[in-house]
Scaffold this active site. Structure first.
Site, PDB file in Angstrom:
ATOM      1  N   ASN A  13       0.868  -1.181   0.000  1.00 53.63           N
ATOM      2  CA  ASN A  13       0.000   0.000   0.000  1.00 53.63           C
ATOM      3  C   ASN A  13       0.903   1.228   0.000  1.00 53.63           C
ATOM      4  O   ASN A  13       1.401   1.644   1.040  1.00 53.63           O
ATOM      5  CB  ASN A  13      -0.892  -0.024   1.256  1.00 53.63           C
ATOM      6  CG  ASN A  13      -1.746   1.227   1.363  1.00 53.63           C
ATOM      7  OD1 ASN A  13      -1.884   1.974   0.392  1.00 53.63           O
ATOM      8  ND2 ASN A  13      -2.321   1.456   2.538  1.00 53.63           N
ATOM      9  N   TRP A  14       1.107   1.771  -1.204  1.00 53.99           N
ATOM     10  CA  TRP A  14       2.064   2.881  -1.343  1.00 53.99           C
ATOM     11  C   TRP A  14       1.501   4.206  -0.827  1.00 53.99           C
ATOM     12  O   TRP A  14       2.233   5.191  -0.767  1.00 53.99           O
ATOM     13  CB  TRP A  14       2.471   3.035  -2.814  1.00 53.99           C
ATOM     14  CG  TRP A  14       3.447   1.993  -3.295  1.00 53.99           C
ATOM     15  CD1 TRP A  14       3.989   0.956  -2.572  1.00 53.99           C
ATOM     16  CD2 TRP A  14       4.020   1.895  -4.603  1.00 53.99           C
ATOM     17  NE1 TRP A  14       4.849   0.232  -3.352  1.00 53.99           N
ATOM     18  CE2 TRP A  14       4.891   0.783  -4.609  1.00 53.99           C
ATOM     19  CE3 TRP A  14       3.881   2.637  -5.777  1.00 53.99           C
ATOM     20  CZ2 TRP A  14       5.614   0.402  -5.744  1.00 53.99           C
ATOM     21  CZ3 TRP A  14       4.601   2.255  -6.907  1.00 53.99           C
ATOM     22  CH2 TRP A  14       5.454   1.155  -6.879  1.00 53.99           C
ATOM     23  N   LYS A  15       0.213   4.258  -0.541  1.00 50.33           N
ATOM     24  CA  LYS A  15      -0.420   5.516  -0.078  1.00 50.33           C
ATOM     25  C   LYS A  15      -0.081   6.637  -1.078  1.00 50.33           C
ATOM     26  O   LYS A  15      -0.228   6.414  -2.267  1.00 50.33           O
ATOM     27  CB  LYS A  15       0.002   5.832   1.351  1.00 50.33           C
ATOM     28  CG  LYS A  15      -0.235   4.629   2.285  1.00 50.33           C
ATOM     29  CD  LYS A  15      -0.075   4.937   3.721  1.00 50.33           C
ATOM     30  CE  LYS A  15      -0.253   3.647   4.533  1.00 50.33           C
ATOM     31  NZ  LYS A  15      -0.309   3.868   5.954  1.00 50.33           N
ATOM     32  N   HIS A 106      -9.780   1.570   4.397  1.00 50.14           N
ATOM     33  CA  HIS A 106      -8.509   1.756   5.123  1.00 50.14           C
ATOM     34  C   HIS A 106      -8.745   2.711   6.300  1.00 50.14           C
ATOM     35  O   HIS A 106      -9.509   3.670   6.195  1.00 50.14           O
ATOM     36  CB  HIS A 106      -7.441   2.322   4.185  1.00 50.14           C
ATOM     37  CG  HIS A 106      -6.085   2.293   4.808  1.00 50.14           C
ATOM     38  ND1 HIS A 106      -5.661   3.279   5.672  1.00 50.14           N
ATOM     39  CD2 HIS A 106      -5.082   1.386   4.735  1.00 50.14           C
ATOM     40  CE1 HIS A 106      -4.445   2.967   6.108  1.00 50.14           C
ATOM     41  NE2 HIS A 106      -4.070   1.823   5.551  1.00 50.14           N
ATOM     42  N   GLU A 175      -6.031  -4.585  10.483  1.00 53.95           N
ATOM     43  CA  GLU A 175      -5.044  -3.518  10.666  1.00 53.95           C
ATOM     44  C   GLU A 175      -5.435  -2.693  11.888  1.00 53.95           C
ATOM     45  O   GLU A 175      -6.234  -1.754  11.774  1.00 53.95           O
ATOM     46  CB  GLU A 175      -5.025  -2.588   9.449  1.00 53.95           C
ATOM     47  CG  GLU A 175      -4.443  -3.192   8.211  1.00 53.95           C
ATOM     48  CD  GLU A 175      -3.728  -2.138   7.360  1.00 53.95           C
ATOM     49  OE1 GLU A 175      -2.577  -2.363   7.015  1.00 53.95           O
ATOM     50  OE2 GLU A 175      -4.320  -1.089   7.068  1.00 53.95           O
ATOM     51  N   SER A 221       2.806  -1.477  10.645  1.00 54.12           N
ATOM     52  CA  SER A 221       4.240  -1.414  10.978  1.00 54.12           C
ATOM     53  C   SER A 221       5.016  -2.674  10.596  1.00 54.12           C
ATOM     54  O   SER A 221       5.965  -3.045  11.281  1.00 54.12           O
ATOM     55  CB  SER A 221       4.439  -1.117  12.470  1.00 54.12           C
ATOM     56  OG  SER A 221       3.948   0.167  12.781  1.00 54.12           O
ATOM     57  N   GLY A 242       2.672  -0.879   4.420  1.00 53.69           N
ATOM     58  CA  GLY A 242       2.601   0.526   4.023  1.00 53.69           C
ATOM     59  C   GLY A 242       3.997   1.089   3.828  1.00 53.69           C
ATOM     60  O   GLY A 242       4.644   0.860   2.809  1.00 53.69           O
ATOM     61  N   GLY A 243       4.491   1.800   4.843  1.00 47.18           N
ATOM     62  CA  GLY A 243       5.775   2.517   4.753  1.00 47.18           C
ATOM     63  C   GLY A 243       6.912   1.691   4.167  1.00 47.18           C
ATOM     64  O   GLY A 243       7.650   2.174   3.291  1.00 47.18           O
TER      65      GLY A 243
END
Ligand code: PGA
Length: 261
Positions: A13-15, A106, A175, A221, A242-243
């Site tokens: 999930n590159w946001k 999300h 999540e 995370s 994500g990150g």
């Protein structure tokens, strides 16, 4: 049913990252090179880039080693194909761009943009109508004494009105909001506590629909340090990253853990 039923799924999930298409291409080049070093098709990846890159990323995913191991996902969709809604992108248009998966509900949309369970439910139905595989995010904001009731209610509201067959077409990503890296003071969940929540989600669904979703992922995370514990857990079908998914070194380390399973 998604194509990945028997494999651990890794969703990137590159946001709203990276900030340029060139950087996005570099991430995919690195992943492609890594996949090329493997002996055979070993991974099930879904990339959910920012909408502005989606068409280009879709074309890249259709080439080389990515072609058989990676799918294109969107981060959101409109509640309806026909309704005139400024700024929204309907599932039908996403499909035209080659999108097959879509993240629905999300927590950043639920909590930061005020997306209600009712809206998430409409988006979930829109995804299914458009034959997109929904990756439905479920998770409590705080793990307090009410978290079980909170999860049950969020599941029932989010899935309200779906048929049992539709439920089986969904992937669920547990999540917990308190574990997402961008939440102030975020702390990683443990596989044991994630499994406790996943059990609540599964029980709630099976009580109402007698059937369950096709896969249950964990997100929050995940890094190359934490990925192994979650990926090794039998009840966890994969991870939503994500990150760490826009850090090519980190992401490839996560992939290398997944191929060892
Ligand atoms: P994170 O994000 O891996 O950076 O915590 C996960 C997500 O928000 O989907």
């Amino acid at each position: 049913m998604n194509d990945f039923a028997d494999k651990k799924i890794i969703v990137a999930n590159w946001k709203n990252h990276p900030d340029t298409l060139a950087k996005a291409e570099q991430i995919l080049d690195s992943v492609d090179e890594y996949l090329g070093s493997l002996n055979e098709k070993e991974l099930s990846l879904v990339f959910c880039p920012p909408l502005t890159f989606i068409e280009k990323i879709g074309k890249i995913l259709n080439t080389s080693h990515l072609k058989h191991q990676a799918e294109l996902g969107a981060q959101d969709l409109s509640i309806d194909n026909e309704a005139t809604l400024t700024g929204e992108v309907p599932g039908s248009m996403l499909r035209m761009l080659g999108v097959r998966y879509v993240i629905v509900g999300h927590s950043e949309r639920r909590w930061k943009l005020g997306e209600s369970d009712e809206v998430v439910n409409k988006k979930l139905k829109a995804a299914l109508r458009n034959e997109l595989v929904p990756i439905v995010c479920i998770g409590e904001r705080t793990r307090d004494e009410n978290f079980k009731d909170f999860l049950k209610e969020q599941v029932l509201n989010t899935f309200a009105g779906l048929s049992a067959e539709e439920v089986t077409r969904c992937i669920i990503a547990y999540e917990p909001v308190w574990a997402i890296s961008t939440t102030p003071g975020a702390r990683l969940d443990t596989p044991e506590s994630a499994l406790e929540s996943i059990k609540i989600i599964k029980d709630t669904l099976s009580d109402h629909y007698l059937l369950m979703a096709s896969s249950y992922l964990y997100g929050g995370s995940i890094t190359s340090v934490s990925a192994r514990d979650f990926l090794e857990s039998e009840g966890i079908g994969g991870v939503l990253v994500g990150g760490a998914s826009v850090n090519k070194g980190e992401f490839i380390k996560i992939l290398s853990i997944a191929v060892q399973l």
